[in-house]
Design an enzyme around this catalytic site. Structure first.
Site, PDB file in Angstrom:
ATOM      1  N   GLU A  42       0.892  -1.120   0.010  1.00 23.15           N
ATOM      2  CA  GLU A  42      -0.024  -0.061   0.139  1.00 23.15           C
ATOM      3  C   GLU A  42       1.053   1.250   0.027  1.00 23.15           C
ATOM      4  OE1 GLU A  42      -3.509   0.102  -0.103  1.00 23.15           O
ATOM      5  OE2 GLU A  42      -3.603  -1.973   0.159  1.00 23.15           O
ATOM      6  N   CYS A  51      -5.933   6.263  -5.289  1.00 21.25           N
ATOM      7  CA  CYS A  51      -5.346   5.111  -5.594  1.00 21.25           C
ATOM      8  C   CYS A  51      -5.907   4.520  -7.142  1.00 21.25           C
ATOM      9  CB  CYS A  51      -5.818   3.929  -4.613  1.00 21.25           C
ATOM     10  SG  CYS A  51      -7.539   3.365  -4.752  1.00 21.25           S
TER      11      CYS A  51
END
Length: 171
Positions: A42, A51
């Site tokens: 992440e 994202c």
């Protein structure tokens, strides 16, 4: 290798520092290897970003209450991440036979659940196989989960390979 820190006001933060804070709380089951896998996949960012799936995100994969223009401290990032990990763990326990999984397998399944979401995972073949005790077959399902928005992502291929290995290492 854990992400490097760029200072308290920098955009990037240290995954290792956040892991240390979360582990010190004693409130999660996911092991250090699982947290490193999630954290490094992440990455850690103090400021909000979008994202690959098009979702506003900050910290380590946090999508809850992300506010544009804010920068979070290590303590805030750790608190958000711990809550998100706990959500994924509850899902694994509730739908994926989590209480009967080894720590490594549990941590791998928590990682994919953290990434894909409980709604997707609870009806997945992985969870069905875990519930029926088909652990090797469940671990071998990880490489199927490499798409975001219909696009195969190299980062997800790498992550799923690591999750699969962690899952199998628990058997």
């Amino acid at each position: 290798m854990l992400n490097k820190k760029v200072g308290a006001t920098g955009i990037v933060c240290s995954v290792g520092a956040i892991i240390a804070i979360v582990l010190s709380s004693g409130n999660i089951r996911t092991n250090e290897r699982g947290l490193e896998l999630i954290g490094n996949a992440e990455s850690c960012r103090r400021a909000p970003y979008v994202c690959p799936a098009g979702v506003s995100t900050d910290g380590i994969g946090n999508t809850h209450n992300v506010k544009p223009g804010t920068r979070k401290t290590d303590k805030q990032i750790a608190s958000d991440w711990e809550k998100n990990i706990q959500d994924a763990e509850r899902c694994v326990n509730g739908y994926g036979n989590g209480k009967n999984l080894s720590d490594n397998t549990f941590s791998a399944v928590t990682s994919i659940t953290f990434n894909a979401g409980c709604g997707s995972m609870q009806k997945s073949t992985i969870f069905q196989m875990l519930r029926s005790g088909q652990y090797v077959d469940a671990c071998n399902q990880f490489p199927r989960w490499v798409y975001a928005g219909g696009v195969k992502l190299t980062g997800l291929v790498t992550r799923r390979d690591a999750e699969k290995q962690l899952c199998l290492d628990g058997l």
